[in-house]
Scaffold this active site. Structure first.
Site, short mmCIF file in Angstrom:
data_model
loop_
_atom_site.label_atom_id
_atom_site.label_comp_id
_atom_site.label_asym_id
_atom_site.label_seq_id
_atom_site.Cartn_x
_atom_site.Cartn_y
_atom_site.Cartn_z
N HIS A 41 -49.63 -14.70 8.17
CA HIS A 41 -48.20 -15.20 7.87
C HIS A 41 -47.63 -14.34 6.85
O HIS A 41 -48.17 -13.42 6.41
CB HIS A 41 -48.50 -16.55 7.78
CG HIS A 41 -49.58 -16.85 6.74
ND1 HIS A 41 -49.18 -16.52 5.21
CD2 HIS A 41 -50.54 -17.95 6.38
CE1 HIS A 41 -50.22 -17.05 4.32
NE2 HIS A 41 -51.08 -17.60 5.22
N GLU A 42 -46.58 -14.80 6.70
CA GLU A 42 -45.59 -14.06 5.75
C GLU A 42 -46.48 -13.90 4.18
O GLU A 42 -45.97 -13.10 3.35
CB GLU A 42 -44.27 -14.61 5.21
CG GLU A 42 -43.42 -14.25 6.63
CD GLU A 42 -43.10 -12.53 6.54
OE1 GLU A 42 -42.93 -11.83 5.36
OE2 GLU A 42 -43.05 -12.03 7.73
N HIS A 51 -49.55 -13.60 3.54
CA HIS A 51 -50.55 -12.37 3.72
C HIS A 51 -49.55 -11.06 3.75
O HIS A 51 -49.95 -10.13 2.81
CB HIS A 51 -51.16 -12.34 4.77
CG HIS A 51 -52.18 -13.51 5.14
ND1 HIS A 51 -52.11 -14.23 6.00
CD2 HIS A 51 -53.31 -13.85 4.38
CE1 HIS A 51 -52.99 -15.21 5.81
NE2 HIS A 51 -53.77 -15.05 4.86
N ASP A 92 -54.56 -19.11 -3.76
CA ASP A 92 -55.97 -19.61 -4.21
C ASP A 92 -56.26 -19.37 -5.68
O ASP A 92 -56.76 -18.17 -5.85
CB ASP A 92 -56.86 -18.87 -3.18
CG ASP A 92 -56.64 -18.93 -1.84
OD1 ASP A 92 -57.32 -19.87 -1.25
OD2 ASP A 92 -55.76 -18.50 -1.39
N ARG A 143 -53.86 -22.60 7.84
CA ARG A 143 -54.60 -23.95 8.42
C ARG A 143 -53.19 -24.80 8.64
O ARG A 143 -53.41 -26.05 9.14
CB ARG A 143 -55.20 -24.58 7.09
CG ARG A 143 -56.46 -24.08 6.93
CD ARG A 143 -57.47 -24.66 6.11
NE ARG A 143 -58.92 -24.31 6.40
CZ ARG A 143 -59.53 -23.82 5.22
NH1 ARG A 143 -58.97 -23.40 4.30
NH2 ARG A 143 -60.68 -23.38 5.45
P1 AMP Z 1 -56.95 -15.95 3.56
O1 AMP Z 1 -56.66 -15.29 4.69
O2 AMP Z 1 -56.79 -17.23 3.47
O3 AMP Z 1 -58.46 -15.67 3.03
O4 AMP Z 1 -55.94 -15.50 2.27
C1 AMP Z 1 -56.15 -14.00 2.13
C2 AMP Z 1 -55.02 -13.69 0.91
O5 AMP Z 1 -53.96 -14.22 1.07
C3 AMP Z 1 -55.69 -14.42 -0.66
O6 AMP Z 1 -55.47 -13.59 -1.36
C4 AMP Z 1 -54.76 -15.56 -0.29
O7 AMP Z 1 -54.30 -16.26 -1.68
C5 AMP Z 1 -53.46 -15.23 0.03
N1 AMP Z 1 -52.46 -15.98 0.50
C6 AMP Z 1 -52.75 -16.88 1.50
N2 AMP Z 1 -51.83 -17.81 1.50
C7 AMP Z 1 -50.80 -17.27 0.73
C8 AMP Z 1 -49.26 -17.92 0.61
N3 AMP Z 1 -48.95 -18.57 1.01
N4 AMP Z 1 -48.80 -16.73 -0.44
C9 AMP Z 1 -49.24 -15.77 -1.25
N5 AMP Z 1 -50.49 -15.47 -0.87
C10 AMP Z 1 -51.29 -16.12 0.35
#
Ligand code: AMP
Length: 284
Positions: free
Chosen positions: A34-35, A37, A150, A187
Site C-alpha cells: 500500500h502507499e 510501503h 511498527d 490487514r
Molecule cells: P510489512 O509488509 O507489514 O512487514 O511492512 C513492511 C514495512 O512497511 C515495515 O517497515 C513497516 O513498518 C512498513 N509499514 C507498514 N505500514 C506502514 C505505514 N502505514 N506507514 C509507513 N510504513 C509502514
C-alpha cells in the site's frame, strides 16, 4: 525493474552495483503493498543509488496461533506498484530460498523485544531479527528503511544493528495514513465497514493523549493509559493488548510521562489485530 527470486542472482547483481561505487538501499516488506510501503521506497530512492524492495512473507515471524496461510498475497499487483516507483530490483524469494534444508541459526533478539508485541506474540521478533539480518546481508545494504508504524520492530532492528555491528544505516519513516486517519496496513482489508469505523478510535485516542501530555506535563502514565482505554472502549473496542506510554528507546513504561515519549497501542477489532503509535519528541 528486475525481479529476482534466487539469493545467488541477487548476490551477483549487488556485487556489480557496489563495484560501480553505488550505494544500496533495501526496503523489506511482506507484500500486499500500500502507499505506506511505497513511501518507504520513495524515501529509499532519496538515500541511495540502487533500491531493492523485498517481498517475503516470513514464516518464522508468525506465532503458532497466527494463520500464515491467510496473510494477503497480491504479488502481481505489488510488482506493478513497485515498477511505478524508483525500484531497481524486487527480490521475491520462496521459503526454501531463505530457509533451505538444514537452516538452523537464529538471531536472539534484544531485551526490548520481550515486552509489548513480544508478550502478545512470543517468538515473533526472533523471526523478524533473523530475516532482517539475512536480507540486509543478501542485499549488501548500506541503508535500510523501515516504518514507524511498527515502532517496536524498528527499535529492535536498530538495537540489533548496533549490537551486532551491522554496517547498515537504519532509517525510520513516518506512518502513512488514510484520509480518515487510520494507519495503512495490509490487514485493513479484513475490516468490515463497522470495524473500520471503530478502528478510527485508535488514532483519535493517540491524538487526545498527545494533547493531554503536552498540556499537562508530568502526569502519571496510568492516567494516559486510562485516557486511551476510555476512548477505545467508548468506540466498542474491547480487546486491548496494550495502550501505554513508554520511553522511545528502551521501551520501558514511564511512571510519569516525560518527553520524548512513545504512545503505543495494539488492539483487536473484529478478528483483525491493529497497531498504531504516536511519538512526542522532547521540546515539542
Ligand atoms: P510489512 O509488509 O507489514 O512487514 O511492512 C513492511 C514495512 O512497511 C515495515 O517497515 C513497516 O513498518 C512498513 N509499514 C507498514 N505500514 C506502514 C505505514 N502505514 N506507514 C509507513 N510504513 C509502514
Amino acid at each position: 525493474m528486475q525481479v529476482l527470486t534466487r539469493v545467488e542472482e541477487v548476490t551477483q547483481r549487488v556485487i556489480d552495483v557496489k563495484r560501480s561505487g553505488n550505494r544500496i538501499a533495501v526496503v523489506p516488506t511482506m507484500g500486499a503493498l500500500h502507499e505506506g510501503h511505497l513511501s518507504l521506497v520513495d524515501r529509499a530512492a532519496g538515500l541511495a543509488d540502487f533500491v531493492i524492495a523485498t517481498i517475503f512473507v516470513n514464516p518464522t515471524q508468525f506465532t503458532p496461533t497466527e494463520d500464515l496461510s491467510k496473510y494477503p498475497r497480491t504479488l502481481e499487483g505489488d510488482l506493478e506498484q513497485l515498477r511505478q516507483r524508483k525500484v531497481d530490483l524486487a527480490f521475491v524469494p520462496g521459503d526454501n530460498e531463505i530457509y533451505p534444508r538444514g537452516f538452523s541459526t537464529f538471531v536472539d533478539p534484544p531485551e526490548i523485544a520481550r515486552s509489548l508485541e513480544g508478550t502478545s506474540r512470543p517468538t515473533h521478533f526472533r523471526g523478524v531479527t533473523t530475516v532482517v539480518l539475512k536480507l540486509l546481508n543478501i542485499a549488501r545494504a548500506d541503508v535500510a528503511v523501515f516504518g514507524q508504524k511498527d515502532f517496536q520492530q524498528a527499535a529492535v532492528i536498530r538495537r540489533m544493528v548496533k549490537d551486532l555491528n551491522v554496517p547498515c544505516q537504519i532509517i525510520v519513516a513516518p506512518i502513512a495514513r488514510d484520509p480518515d486517519g487510520l494507519a495503512m496496513s495490509s490487514r485493513n482489508r479484513y475490516l468490515s465497514p463497522d470495524d473500520r469505523n471503530k478502528a478510527l478510535a485508535i488514532r483519535r485516542s493517540l491524538l487526545k493523549a498527545r494533547v493531554s501530555i503536552l498540556n499537562s506535563p508530568g502526569q502519571p502514565s496510568a492516567k494516559i493509559s486510562q485516557l486511551l482505554r476510555d476512548e477505545l472502549t467508548a468506540a466498542g473496542i474491547q480487546e486491548i493488548d496494550y495502550a501505554v506510554a513508554v520511553d522511545p528507546e528502551s521501551l520501558e513504561p514511564q511512571s510519569v510521562v516525560t518527553t520524548p515519549v512513545a504512545i503505543l497501542i495494539a488492539v483487536r477489532v473484529g478478528t483483525t489485530r491493529l497497531i498504531d503509535n504516536e511519538l512526542i519528541e522532547a521540546n515539542e
